[in-house]
Design a protein around this motif. Structure first.
Motif, PDB file in Angstrom:
ATOM      1  N   MET A 114      -3.000   9.271   3.044  1.00 37.99           N
ATOM      2  CA  MET A 114      -3.691   8.516   1.828  1.00 37.99           C
ATOM      3  C   MET A 114      -5.239   9.205   1.596  1.00 37.99           C
ATOM      4  N   SER A 115      -5.518   9.384   0.322  1.00 40.41           N
ATOM      5  CA  SER A 115      -6.617  10.275  -0.150  1.00 40.41           C
ATOM      6  C   SER A 115      -7.794   8.975  -0.129  1.00 40.41           C
ATOM      7  N   GLU A 116      -9.131   9.507  -0.352  1.00 39.63           N
ATOM      8  CA  GLU A 116     -10.195   8.565  -0.255  1.00 39.63           C
ATOM      9  C   GLU A 116     -10.183   7.779  -1.761  1.00 39.63           C
ATOM     10  N   LYS A 147     -11.607   4.113  -1.289  1.00 40.83           N
ATOM     11  CA  LYS A 147     -10.822   3.676   0.230  1.00 40.83           C
ATOM     12  C   LYS A 147     -12.107   2.189   0.545  1.00 40.83           C
ATOM     13  N   GLY A 148     -11.596   1.345   0.983  1.00 39.71           N
ATOM     14  CA  GLY A 148     -12.401   0.048   1.341  1.00 39.71           C
ATOM     15  C   GLY A 148     -12.656  -1.066   0.347  1.00 39.71           C
ATOM     16  N   ASP A 149     -12.244  -0.613  -0.925  1.00 35.26           N
ATOM     17  CA  ASP A 149     -12.540  -1.633  -2.237  1.00 35.26           C
ATOM     18  C   ASP A 149     -11.414  -2.912  -1.749  1.00 35.26           C
ATOM     19  N   ILE A 150     -11.797  -4.062  -2.338  1.00 33.92           N
ATOM     20  CA  ILE A 150     -10.869  -5.069  -2.017  1.00 33.92           C
ATOM     21  C   ILE A 150     -10.656  -5.987  -3.499  1.00 33.92           C
ATOM     22  N   ARG A 209      -0.508   1.641  -7.459  1.00 39.31           N
ATOM     23  CA  ARG A 209       0.578   1.919  -6.647  1.00 39.31           C
ATOM     24  C   ARG A 209       0.771   0.992  -5.246  1.00 39.31           C
ATOM     25  N   SER A 210       1.913   0.428  -4.874  1.00 40.14           N
ATOM     26  CA  SER A 210       1.999  -0.229  -3.713  1.00 40.14           C
ATOM     27  C   SER A 210       1.497   0.518  -2.519  1.00 40.14           C
ATOM     28  N   SER A 211       1.997   1.993  -2.519  1.00 40.81           N
ATOM     29  CA  SER A 211       1.787   2.910  -1.451  1.00 40.81           C
ATOM     30  C   SER A 211       0.255   3.100  -1.097  1.00 40.81           C
ATOM     31  N   ASP A 212      -0.541   2.553  -2.223  1.00 40.25           N
ATOM     32  CA  ASP A 212      -1.908   3.077  -1.916  1.00 40.25           C
ATOM     33  C   ASP A 212      -2.790   1.769  -1.412  1.00 40.25           C
ATOM     34  N   VAL A 213      -1.859   0.620  -1.124  1.00 37.77           N
ATOM     35  CA  VAL A 213      -2.857  -0.511  -0.509  1.00 37.77           C
ATOM     36  C   VAL A 213      -2.380  -1.193   0.612  1.00 37.77           C
ATOM     37  N   LYS A 244      -6.452   1.401   1.287  1.00 41.94           N
ATOM     38  CA  LYS A 244      -6.071   1.773   2.446  1.00 41.94           C
ATOM     39  C   LYS A 244      -6.946   2.569   3.023  1.00 41.94           C
ATOM     40  N   ASN A 245      -7.244   2.272   4.432  1.00 40.89           N
ATOM     41  CA  ASN A 245      -8.445   3.187   5.231  1.00 40.89           C
ATOM     42  C   ASN A 245      -8.089   4.673   5.405  1.00 40.89           C
TER      43      ASN A 245
END
Length: 144
Positions: A1-3, A23-26, A50-54, A143-144
């Motif tokens: 996963m990228s930043e 990364k880290g946003d909620i 995208r689901s793959s990014d969370v 994602k981290n």
């Protein structure tokens, strides 16, 4: 996963309305599907990642406690609202529907910029300042 992860206006890869989460946003999840997660943005508009990014989380970030910083952040939020409203009115003066859509998009972008300026992970809902939102539960993060 990228930043970064792209936030889309519609659950399609070539959506016109896009900007980036970091990364880290909620964000609060409204609905999750196989490929897309529907999130609520600061303007209360639904956007998609995208689901793959969370990742799922119940984590609640600690809000900065410095009153001066909070006042500056809140002022930035109010400026973002005015700026988005004015720019949308100029661009779509004859089309109120498009004006409102564009205003919300700009507001979301400007609020993300405010979080970046203050080096704070973006959160929606946010306990940082009542001038954004006051809702309680965080459900997804990038994602981290």
């Amino acid at each position: 996963m990228s930043e970064r992860a792209t936030i889309y206006g519609e659950p399609i890869p070539d959506s016109e309305l896009t900007f980036d989460a970091r990364k880290g946003d909620i964000f609060k999840v409204e609905e999750g599907k196989k490929e897309w997660v529907q999130i609520m943005m600061f303007s209360d508009s639904k956007r998609y990642i995208r689901s793959s990014d969370v990742d799922f989380t119940t984590e609640q970030p600690v809000a900065p406690s410095d009153p001066e910083m909070l006042n500056k952040f809140c002022a930035k939020v109010k400026t973002a609202k005015r700026k988005a409203t004015n720019e949308a009115a100029l661009k779509y003066a004859e089309n109120i529907r498009r004006q409102r859509i564009f205003e919300r998009l700009l507001f979301d972008r400007y609020i993300l910029e405010a979080f970046r300026k203050f080096d704070i992970p973006a959160t929606k809902p946010s306990k940082l300042v009542e001038c954004i939102d006051d809702s309680p539960i965080y459900e997804r993060r990038i994602k981290n």
